[in-house]
Design a protein around this motif. Sequence first.
Motif, mmCIF file in Angstrom:
data_model
loop_
_atom_site.group_PDB
_atom_site.id
_atom_site.type_symbol
_atom_site.label_atom_id
_atom_site.label_comp_id
_atom_site.label_asym_id
_atom_site.label_seq_id
_atom_site.Cartn_x
_atom_site.Cartn_y
_atom_site.Cartn_z
ATOM 1 N N LYS A 161 1.564 -6.995 2.382
ATOM 2 C CA LYS A 161 0.548 -6.008 2.763
ATOM 3 C C LYS A 161 1.065 -4.978 3.767
ATOM 4 C CE LYS A 161 -3.135 -9.390 2.050
ATOM 5 N NZ LYS A 161 -4.285 -10.100 2.680
ATOM 6 N N SER A 162 2.273 -4.527 3.555
ATOM 7 C CA SER A 162 2.845 -3.492 4.418
ATOM 8 C C SER A 162 3.762 -2.611 3.584
ATOM 9 C CB SER A 162 3.615 -4.111 5.584
ATOM 10 O OG SER A 162 4.717 -4.868 5.111
ATOM 11 N N ALA A 163 3.803 -1.325 3.946
ATOM 12 C CA ALA A 163 4.635 -0.389 3.187
ATOM 13 C C ALA A 163 4.863 0.862 4.007
ATOM 14 C CB ALA A 163 3.986 -0.042 1.856
ATOM 15 N N LYS A 164 5.963 1.549 3.697
ATOM 16 C CA LYS A 164 6.239 2.870 4.237
ATOM 17 C C LYS A 164 5.941 3.872 3.131
ATOM 18 C CE LYS A 164 9.839 5.745 6.373
ATOM 19 N NZ LYS A 164 11.264 5.812 6.803
ATOM 20 N N ILE A 165 5.078 4.831 3.415
ATOM 21 C CA ILE A 165 4.531 5.703 2.369
ATOM 22 C C ILE A 165 4.749 7.168 2.729
ATOM 23 C CG2 ILE A 165 2.420 6.320 1.108
ATOM 24 C CD1 ILE A 165 1.364 3.496 2.031
ATOM 25 N N GLN A 166 5.053 7.955 1.712
ATOM 26 C CA GLN A 166 5.127 9.411 1.874
ATOM 27 C C GLN A 166 4.086 10.051 0.970
ATOM 28 O OE1 GLN A 166 8.901 11.954 1.737
ATOM 29 N NE2 GLN A 166 7.980 12.475 -0.236
ATOM 30 N N CYS A 167 3.241 10.900 1.567
ATOM 31 C CA CYS A 167 2.256 11.646 0.790
ATOM 32 C C CYS A 167 2.605 13.127 0.890
ATOM 33 C CB CYS A 167 0.840 11.384 1.300
ATOM 34 S SG CYS A 167 0.219 9.722 0.903
ATOM 35 N N ARG A 168 2.776 13.746 -0.246
ATOM 36 C CA ARG A 168 3.211 15.138 -0.311
ATOM 37 C C ARG A 168 2.163 15.983 -1.021
ATOM 38 N NH1 ARG A 168 7.573 17.249 -4.684
ATOM 39 N NH2 ARG A 168 7.216 19.477 -4.381
ATOM 40 N N VAL A 169 1.947 17.202 -0.541
ATOM 41 C CA VAL A 169 1.108 18.168 -1.249
ATOM 42 C C VAL A 169 2.018 18.922 -2.220
ATOM 43 C CG1 VAL A 169 -0.437 20.135 -1.071
ATOM 44 C CG2 VAL A 169 -0.478 18.370 0.695
ATOM 45 N N CYS A 213 1.460 10.483 -3.577
ATOM 46 C CA CYS A 213 2.023 9.528 -2.620
ATOM 47 C C CYS A 213 3.062 8.651 -3.315
ATOM 48 C CB CYS A 213 0.922 8.651 -2.019
ATOM 49 S SG CYS A 213 -0.275 9.567 -1.023
ATOM 50 N N THR A 214 4.153 8.407 -2.631
ATOM 51 C CA THR A 214 5.202 7.529 -3.135
ATOM 52 C C THR A 214 5.503 6.462 -2.093
ATOM 53 O OG1 THR A 214 6.900 9.030 -2.277
ATOM 54 C CG2 THR A 214 6.253 9.301 -4.581
ATOM 55 N N ILE A 215 5.895 5.312 -2.564
ATOM 56 C CA ILE A 215 6.212 4.181 -1.683
ATOM 57 C C ILE A 215 7.703 4.228 -1.376
ATOM 58 C CG2 ILE A 215 5.972 1.703 -1.337
ATOM 59 C CD1 ILE A 215 3.355 3.235 -1.865
ATOM 60 N N LEU A 216 8.049 4.439 -0.129
ATOM 61 C CA LEU A 216 9.451 4.510 0.273
ATOM 62 C C LEU A 216 10.019 3.123 0.546
ATOM 63 C CD1 LEU A 216 9.283 7.578 2.709
ATOM 64 C CD2 LEU A 216 9.757 7.555 0.257
ATOM 65 N N GLU A 217 9.213 2.264 1.123
ATOM 66 C CA GLU A 217 9.624 0.888 1.397
ATOM 67 C C GLU A 217 8.450 -0.033 1.111
ATOM 68 O OE1 GLU A 217 10.980 0.574 5.408
ATOM 69 O OE2 GLU A 217 12.482 2.167 5.197
ATOM 70 N N GLY A 218 8.752 -1.216 0.566
ATOM 71 C CA GLY A 218 7.703 -2.173 0.251
ATOM 72 C C GLY A 218 6.975 -1.857 -1.042
ATOM 73 N N GLN A 219 7.726 -1.431 -2.070
ATOM 74 C CA GLN A 219 7.092 -1.063 -3.337
ATOM 75 C C GLN A 219 6.290 -2.211 -3.938
ATOM 76 O OE1 GLN A 219 10.158 -0.386 -2.455
ATOM 77 N NE2 GLN A 219 10.647 1.771 -2.886
ATOM 78 N N GLY A 220 6.765 -3.431 -3.752
ATOM 79 C CA GLY A 220 6.060 -4.575 -4.318
ATOM 80 C C GLY A 220 4.789 -4.944 -3.593
ATOM 81 N N LEU A 275 1.919 1.630 6.756
ATOM 82 C CA LEU A 275 0.628 0.975 6.547
ATOM 83 C C LEU A 275 0.855 -0.519 6.569
ATOM 84 C CD1 LEU A 275 -2.378 1.435 5.936
ATOM 85 C CD2 LEU A 275 -1.796 1.468 3.508
ATOM 86 N N ASN A 276 0.173 -1.198 7.481
ATOM 87 C CA ASN A 276 0.362 -2.635 7.654
ATOM 88 C C ASN A 276 -0.990 -3.281 7.883
ATOM 89 O OD1 ASN A 276 1.230 -5.207 8.170
ATOM 90 N ND2 ASN A 276 2.242 -4.733 10.117
ATOM 91 N N ALA A 277 -1.408 -4.119 6.930
ATOM 92 C CA ALA A 277 -2.720 -4.762 7.006
ATOM 93 C C ALA A 277 -2.669 -6.119 7.668
ATOM 94 C CB ALA A 277 -3.328 -4.883 5.620
ATOM 95 N N GLY A 278 -1.529 -6.536 8.146
ATOM 96 C CA GLY A 278 -1.441 -7.843 8.787
ATOM 97 C C GLY A 278 -1.559 -8.961 7.757
ATOM 98 N N LYS A 279 -1.728 -10.159 8.283
ATOM 99 C CA LYS A 279 -1.833 -11.323 7.398
ATOM 100 C C LYS A 279 -2.997 -12.200 7.813
ATOM 101 C CE LYS A 279 3.084 -11.555 6.222
ATOM 102 N NZ LYS A 279 4.284 -12.415 6.197
#
Length: 291
Positions: free
Chosen positions: A257-265, A205-212, A287-291
């Motif tokens: 607590k939010s990010a755009k994620i790509q998971c690749r096989v 899995c890699t973080i496309l947006e929201g790496q921090g 993925l967004n966990a809210g606040k």
Amino acid sequence: MATLKEKRTCGQRCEDFGHFVWNSDNGTFMGRTPVKWVFISLYYVAFYVVMTSLFCLAIYVLLYTLDPYKPDYQDRLQSPGVMVWPDTYGEEDVEINYNTSDKSSWMKMTNILNKFLEPYNDTAQQGCYNHNCTKGQFYIQNTFSAPHHTKWACPFTTSMLGDCSGQEDPTFGYNCSMPCVIIKMNRIINFLPTNSSEPAPHVNCTILEGQGNVDKMEYFPDGGIMDLSYFPYYGKRAQPLYVNPLVAVRFHLVGEKSAKIQCRVVSQQISYENYHDPYEGKVVFFLNAGK
């Protein structure tokens, strides 16, 4: 000047119709004698018997040439698609949105995962324990040695997902900022994800947006590996007990607590750059966990 046709009354029309139905002068019923009705009925009975027989013969020949355990033609992609659970879709993408302070919000996610994992409990997988699967090797089966003329399937239980199994933490981390997602690769009959010299496929899995906003990622089983013993898949009829190998990923969310994620096989035999199918070989989700 032509004489206008005389207008007939309703009673005369009914009389004409009755005369058509049964003509006592000619002994005809609806324009035909009983003998002719018998002949025409026999003709149509014979006609439809022949047509039905030809149709049944064609279906029989077609079914006789088909292998019930394997499709003759596969129009699906040669490389499998990848899906993620919880499978909560937005307008176009998978959007896993929840709020840690709202129980109904994160309970929705845990209910989705519990329902998805029902076929993976120990009770459902008991039928797979009558044989040995060798880890790290393809489970090639040339015969139907399992009961009821089927083939064996290697068991995969929820306990193999470690901290994301829902056994120790029934909330799957959704009551806090450590949510688990489950990655599944779709089935393709007789598909081998690697060749004999390559390692087993694994999820990355890699973080496309929201790496921090993602402090750490954990994979279950270790390394996010999909063991080779679950391949090849021989079809639902040949392997009724088969379940897909899964990989769970736990994210430690921080900051917003939010990010755009790509998971690749990851595998040499699995492509992931198909412009026409964004789910081939990979899945992208928010993925967004809210606040």
